[in-house]
Design a protein around this motif. Structure first.
Motif, PDB file in Angstrom:
ATOM      1  N   ARG A 123       0.829  -1.207   0.000  1.00 54.98           N
ATOM      2  CA  ARG A 123       0.000   0.000   0.000  1.00 54.98           C
ATOM      3  C   ARG A 123       0.864   1.258   0.000  1.00 54.98           C
ATOM      4  O   ARG A 123       0.580   2.216  -0.725  1.00 54.98           O
ATOM      5  N   ALA A 124       1.933   1.244   0.802  1.00 53.67           N
ATOM      6  CA  ALA A 124       2.825   2.401   0.847  1.00 53.67           C
ATOM      7  C   ALA A 124       3.508   2.614  -0.501  1.00 53.67           C
ATOM      8  O   ALA A 124       3.618   3.750  -0.989  1.00 53.67           O
ATOM      9  N   ASN A 125       3.969   1.527  -1.127  1.00 54.84           N
ATOM     10  CA  ASN A 125       4.723   1.643  -2.375  1.00 54.84           C
ATOM     11  C   ASN A 125       3.855   2.066  -3.547  1.00 54.84           C
ATOM     12  O   ASN A 125       4.267   2.899  -4.363  1.00 54.84           O
ATOM     13  N   PHE A 126       2.663   1.500  -3.636  1.00 60.32           N
ATOM     14  CA  PHE A 126       1.844   1.753  -4.813  1.00 60.32           C
ATOM     15  C   PHE A 126       0.733   2.786  -4.604  1.00 60.32           C
ATOM     16  O   PHE A 126       0.296   3.408  -5.571  1.00 60.32           O
ATOM     17  N   GLY A 127       0.278   2.949  -3.377  1.00 62.02           N
ATOM     18  CA  GLY A 127      -0.890   3.797  -3.181  1.00 62.02           C
ATOM     19  C   GLY A 127      -0.691   5.047  -2.352  1.00 62.02           C
ATOM     20  O   GLY A 127      -1.575   5.909  -2.306  1.00 62.02           O
ATOM     21  N   GLU A 128       0.472   5.175  -1.689  1.00 64.03           N
ATOM     22  CA  GLU A 128       0.678   6.303  -0.788  1.00 64.03           C
ATOM     23  C   GLU A 128       1.947   7.065  -1.153  1.00 64.03           C
ATOM     24  O   GLU A 128       2.768   6.591  -1.926  1.00 64.03           O
ATOM     25  N   GLU A 129       2.100   8.222  -0.605  1.00 62.89           N
ATOM     26  CA  GLU A 129       3.285   9.037  -0.855  1.00 62.89           C
ATOM     27  C   GLU A 129       4.365   8.728   0.182  1.00 62.89           C
ATOM     28  O   GLU A 129       4.882   9.609   0.868  1.00 62.89           O
ATOM     29  N   ARG A 130       4.684   7.431   0.312  1.00 64.42           N
ATOM     30  CA  ARG A 130       5.740   6.989   1.220  1.00 64.42           C
ATOM     31  C   ARG A 130       6.658   6.042   0.461  1.00 64.42           C
ATOM     32  O   ARG A 130       6.193   5.099  -0.171  1.00 64.42           O
ATOM     33  N   SER A 131       7.953   6.303   0.529  1.00 68.35           N
ATOM     34  CA  SER A 131       8.914   5.461  -0.183  1.00 68.35           C
ATOM     35  C   SER A 131       9.366   4.312   0.698  1.00 68.35           C
ATOM     36  O   SER A 131       9.952   4.527   1.767  1.00 68.35           O
ATOM     37  N   VAL A 132       9.124   3.090   0.240  1.00 65.79           N
ATOM     38  CA  VAL A 132       9.545   1.910   1.005  1.00 65.79           C
ATOM     39  C   VAL A 132      11.054   1.719   0.941  1.00 65.79           C
ATOM     40  O   VAL A 132      11.586   0.803   1.575  1.00 65.79           O
ATOM     41  N   PHE A 133      11.746   2.575   0.193  1.00 68.81           N
ATOM     42  CA  PHE A 133      13.201   2.491   0.116  1.00 68.81           C
ATOM     43  C   PHE A 133      13.864   3.404   1.153  1.00 68.81           C
ATOM     44  O   PHE A 133      15.088   3.466   1.230  1.00 68.81           O
ATOM     45  N   ASP A 134      13.040   4.077   1.944  1.00 68.24           N
ATOM     46  CA  ASP A 134      13.509   4.903   3.052  1.00 68.24           C
ATOM     47  C   ASP A 134      13.487   4.055   4.320  1.00 68.24           C
ATOM     48  O   ASP A 134      12.425   3.571   4.722  1.00 68.24           O
ATOM     49  N   PRO A 135      14.633   3.838   4.977  1.00 69.88           N
ATOM     50  CA  PRO A 135      14.662   3.003   6.181  1.00 69.88           C
ATOM     51  C   PRO A 135      13.687   3.453   7.263  1.00 69.88           C
ATOM     52  O   PRO A 135      13.116   2.612   7.972  1.00 69.88           O
ATOM     53  N   GLU A 136      13.484   4.752   7.400  1.00 66.58           N
ATOM     54  CA  GLU A 136      12.568   5.235   8.423  1.00 66.58           C
ATOM     55  C   GLU A 136      11.121   4.862   8.096  1.00 66.58           C
ATOM     56  O   GLU A 136      10.325   4.575   8.993  1.00 66.58           O
ATOM     57  N   VAL A 137      10.799   4.870   6.817  1.00 65.27           N
ATOM     58  CA  VAL A 137       9.465   4.430   6.401  1.00 65.27           C
ATOM     59  C   VAL A 137       9.302   2.945   6.690  1.00 65.27           C
ATOM     60  O   VAL A 137       8.253   2.506   7.196  1.00 65.27           O
ATOM     61  N   LEU A 138      10.330   2.150   6.404  1.00 66.32           N
ATOM     62  CA  LEU A 138      10.267   0.718   6.680  1.00 66.32           C
ATOM     63  C   LEU A 138      10.064   0.445   8.167  1.00 66.32           C
ATOM     64  O   LEU A 138       9.275  -0.432   8.544  1.00 66.32           O
ATOM     65  N   VAL A 139      10.770   1.180   9.009  1.00 66.74           N
ATOM     66  CA  VAL A 139      10.598   1.005  10.458  1.00 66.74           C
ATOM     67  C   VAL A 139       9.174   1.351  10.864  1.00 66.74           C
ATOM     68  O   VAL A 139       8.542   0.618  11.647  1.00 66.74           O
TER      69      VAL A 139
END
Length: 235
Positions: A123-139
């Motif tokens: 959902r974050a990668n395809f539908g939201e303005e959050r990059s899953v390649f950002d470690p803080e987003v992953l946490v």
């Protein structure tokens, strides 16, 4: 019955295929007796860690298209996603190395929260303005999925944590002949490639349960290959 699904968070047809499989599973009479396990498959394992490229720019370069043409290709995929009730942004998404995401998904599997994290990451990668390649987003996604923040940070900080598990999944995919994802394996006997319609998954589950051979309807299936390329219209 065990169903194993090889996929990559960067693959739009894995995102769509998971939704279709879930719908197909819901129509299967023995759904409560099915264990679903998600396996790792990197579309771009050689991609440099920490380096991202805008998806539209990546598609334009890969297929020799203009940015507007690449946007049209993404709109086709977006229409398929939205028809399944999935959010899908065609602009502002990144493409990059997914190894750390797979390592974190293995931690989630060990803690019984794998599917929760996978759904949040999709959902974050395809539908939201959050990059899953950002470690803080992953946490943040890990915590949202129910994982311990300190443990998630420790795994991301240690590049060897769950690395062997990711590589083992990828070796198994190669041994099973998987050259594109999503790739579904039913009881290690039957394989199905691509983001098939929900009814295909229901029928395959029924046939596997009955012990009959399942024919892989992979021809022309919507899938992403090991070079990162995905099945999209080329017109």
């Amino acid at each position: 019955m065990r169903v194993e699904i090889w996929s990559d968070i960067a693959c739009p047809w894995c995102y769509i295929g998971k939704a279709r499989f879930t719908k197909g599973l819901a129509e299967f009479a023995h759904r409560d007796e099915v264990e679903v396990v998600f396996r790792s498959f990197e579309l771009d394992p050689g991609g440099p860690k920490g380096v991202t490229t805008p998806v539209l720019e990546m598609l334009a370069k890969k297929y020799g298209r203009t940015l507007d043409e690449a946007r049209g290709m993404e709109e086709h995929v977006a229409a398929s996603a939205r028809s399944e009730g999935l959010a899908y942004r065609t602009d502002g998404r990144d493409h990059g190395n997914t190894f750390d995401i797979h390592r974190l998904l293995h931690l989630a599997a060990a803690r019984g929260r794998q599917e929760q994290l996978l759904d949040l990451a999709y959902r974050a990668n395809f539908g939201e303005e959050r990059s899953v390649f950002d470690p803080e987003v992953l946490v943040a996604l890990a915590v949202e999925a129910g994982l311990d923040e300190a443990e998630a940070r420790a795994v991301l900080a240690d590049g060897s944590a769950y690395a062997d598990e990711v590589r083992a999944d990828e070796r198994e995919a190669a041994e099973l002949g998987a050259s594109a994802v999503p790739f579904f394996v039913l009881d290690r006997r039957y394989g199905i490639s691509g983001g098939q319609p929900a009814e295909v998954f229901t029928r395959a589950l029924e046939q596997a349960w009955a012990g009959r051979e399942v024919e892989d309807p992979a021809g022309g299936a919507d899938a992403c290959g090991p070079d990162g390329a995905c099945a999209v219209p080329q017109a």
